[in-house]
Design an enzyme around this catalytic site. Structure first.
Site, PDB file in Angstrom:
ATOM      1  N   SER A 176      14.270   8.738   7.631  1.00  0.00           N
ATOM      2  CA  SER A 176      15.097   8.096   6.622  1.00  0.00           C
ATOM      3  C   SER A 176      16.276   8.985   6.280  1.00  0.00           C
ATOM      4  O   SER A 176      16.139  10.200   6.098  1.00  0.00           O
ATOM      5  CB  SER A 176      14.251   7.818   5.366  1.00  0.00           C
ATOM      6  OG  SER A 176      14.904   8.258   4.203  1.00  0.00           O
ATOM      7  N   LYS A 177      17.444   8.368   6.227  1.00  0.00           N
ATOM      8  CA  LYS A 177      18.660   9.135   5.956  1.00  0.00           C
ATOM      9  C   LYS A 177      18.571   9.839   4.614  1.00  0.00           C
ATOM     10  O   LYS A 177      19.115  10.907   4.422  1.00  0.00           O
ATOM     11  CB  LYS A 177      19.878   8.213   5.967  1.00  0.00           C
ATOM     12  CG  LYS A 177      20.295   7.792   7.359  1.00  0.00           C
ATOM     13  CD  LYS A 177      21.683   7.175   7.346  1.00  0.00           C
ATOM     14  CE  LYS A 177      22.139   6.871   8.770  1.00  0.00           C
ATOM     15  NZ  LYS A 177      23.512   6.435   8.866  1.00  0.00           N
ATOM     16  N   ARG A 178      17.880   9.204   3.692  1.00  0.00           N
ATOM     17  CA  ARG A 178      17.829   9.772   2.342  1.00  0.00           C
ATOM     18  C   ARG A 178      16.810  10.896   2.226  1.00  0.00           C
ATOM     19  O   ARG A 178      17.046  11.892   1.572  1.00  0.00           O
ATOM     20  CB  ARG A 178      17.529   8.678   1.311  1.00  0.00           C
ATOM     21  CG  ARG A 178      18.779   8.079   0.703  1.00  0.00           C
ATOM     22  CD  ARG A 178      18.459   6.930  -0.229  1.00  0.00           C
ATOM     23  NE  ARG A 178      17.798   5.845   0.478  1.00  0.00           N
ATOM     24  CZ  ARG A 178      16.508   5.531   0.344  1.00  0.00           C
ATOM     25  NH1 ARG A 178      15.753   6.199  -0.495  1.00  0.00           N
ATOM     26  NH2 ARG A 178      15.980   4.532   1.019  1.00  0.00           N
TER      27      ARG A 178
END
Ligand code: GLU
Length: 462
Positions: free
Chosen positions: A249-251
């Site tokens: 996940s990018k976050r």
């Protein structure tokens, strides 16, 4: 499958955020396949998501791929025979093709509002059946509305194709509802624009992440409906999972962000090697592969099906190996951007001890920042001060270079009657303010002699 020398592959990233590790991995497999077959590697920018696209994100994609030396042959910044390579500049094409499908009754206008569609979806949920658009606008279109999307009339039946990794794939298209190809804002959906461009750009092999496997039947039905030739091959690469085994996940996962690897001082050639092995198994014990070796050895039949978990430890190990393979001058050059405070001679002098210790270039800062930061002199007890005083005495008249310093210190240690560790720890502490440093003779030699001695004297007087 016979692969001719006119192989054309592509990546099609969407510039909706920072450059993603998955983009690098997909690009790598495409490039390897292209180079193996004297083919062409195309960079197409899938930028039809009006709300989320940013030109600066497109730049980040270019920068990351250049950094990794995954160079494309055709792309928005390079032009080529099938330009434009940005989907936002190809809107007329998608609209014309949608008009053709409408005229041939392979698509229809859908006037349903989002609320109506939501109600259909909820009803399906209540009845516990999988949702499929009701075809209301095909059978009984409203007369009084003007805003519409274009839906593809899914022919149903079975969609089959061969995946170069997964073998024969079969999808039941009767489970697929009529899907939107042109949105009500007149922009195409990914599902439409992507196969259209693959066909028009003469892409022969679609190599992309596993998350797109379920899109392939949608796209093949469109290719067939438009009368285009299907790509000769598909390959759906295993998902890259985060270090914790979750979907990347990018976050939440720093490893998703390609820029981070550059910032931390991973060498692009090491990251390439690492990414190649993340989904592919060479079938031997070999782990270090040059790019040319990868081009020679890589094959889709040794690509794993299951998700591939990102392993920082392995990457660090590999990066360390690559650092040690660089010659000293090259390593000094790569370190320079991390150490703007230091001149070249100092960096060169630090290379031998750094090279054996570092697994990423940013560690150069941890080892060397004592050279430009003045550490607080620690409070030393009497015995320790005495040892520092002896060190100063031993160093005063020594030629200021690591070997001479080492010899002088060893004599001082021998004369002191304490262990090396005991003798050097306060010196390290005074000079760097840290528990870990390069060997003490390098730690000293890298500072100008006067600065080194004055730090030591300062601690005695403290
Ligand atoms: N824009 C899509 C993505 O970034 C492209 C997928 C594909 O390769 O078809 O995932």
């Amino acid at each position: 499958m016979a692969v001719s020398d006119s192989v054309r592959v592509r990546i099609a990233p969407s510039p909706t955020g920072f450059a993603h590790l998955g983009t690098a991995s997909t690009a790598l497999y495409n490039v390897l396949f292209a180079r193996q077959n004297n083919g062409t590697f195309v960079l197409r920018v899938d930028d039809t998501d009006l709300e989320r696209n940013r030109p600066e994100y497109e730049q980040l994609i270019y920068e990351s791929l250049h950094w990794l030396r995954l160079e494309w042959d055709e792309g928005p910044d390079k032009s080529g025979p099938y330009e434009p390579y940005r989907q936002s500049e190809r809107l007329d094409t998608y609209r014309e093709l949608a008009a053709r499908l409408l005229a041939e009754e392979k698509a229809y206008r859908c006037y349903c509002t989002p609320e109506e569609l939501e109600a259909e979806r909820r009803q399906a949920q209540l009845e516990k059946r999988p949702y499929k658009y009701s075809r209301r606008c095909l059978t009984d279109p409203p007369k009084d509305r003007s805003v519409f999307a274009v839906r593809f009339k899914v022919p149903g039946g079975e969609v089959k194709f061969t995946d170069m990794i997964r073998g024969e794939m079969k999808f039941d298209a009767d489970l697929i509802g009529d899907f939107i190809i042109i949105k009500s804002d007149t922009y195409p959906t990914y599902q439409f624009a992507s196969p259209v461009d693959d066909a028009l750009m003469k892409i022969t092999h679609v190599i992309r992440g596993e998350e797109h496997l379920s899109n392939t039947p949608y796209q093949l039905m469109l290719v067939d409906a438009l009368g285009y030739e299907r790509p000769a091959g598909y390959a759906h690469m295993p998902l890259i999972l985060a270090h914790d085994g979750a979907k990347l996940s990018k976050r939440r996962h720093p490893e998703a962000n390609l820029a981070l690897f550059k910032e931390q001082g991973y060498l692009p050639e090491a990251l390439i090697n690492y990414l190649a092995l993340l989904g592919w198994n060479p079938g031997t014990e070999q782990e270090i592969f040059s790019f040319d070796e990868l081009v020679r050895e890589f094959s889709f039949d040794r690509v794993q099906h299951a998700g591939a978990r990102f392993d920082w430890e392995k990457l660090d190990w590999m990066n360390g190996e690559y650092i040690r393979m660089l010659d000293d001058g090259e390593l000094a050059g790569r370190l320079k951007p991390f150490l703007p405070q230091l001149d070249e001679a100092t960096i060169r002098c630090a290379i031998p001890p750094l090279k054996t210790r570092m697994h990423k270039l940013a560690q150069g800062v941890d080892y060397l920042d004592y050279l430009w930061l003045d550490p607080q002199p620690p409070a030393l007890d009497g015995d320790t001060k005495e040892r520092v005083r002896r060190a100063v005495e031993a160093l005063q008249d020594v030629a200021w270079e690591p070997q001479a310093i080492e010899v002088a210190l060893e004599q001082a240690v021998a004369a002191s009657g304490v262990s090396k560790g005991k003798f050097y720890t306060p010196l390290r502490d005074v000079l760097t303010g840290k528990k870990v440093s390069l060997p003490i003779h390098y730690t000293l030699a890298l500072l100008p002699k006067e600065a080194a001695l004055s730090r030591l004297r300062g601690a005695i007087d403290n």
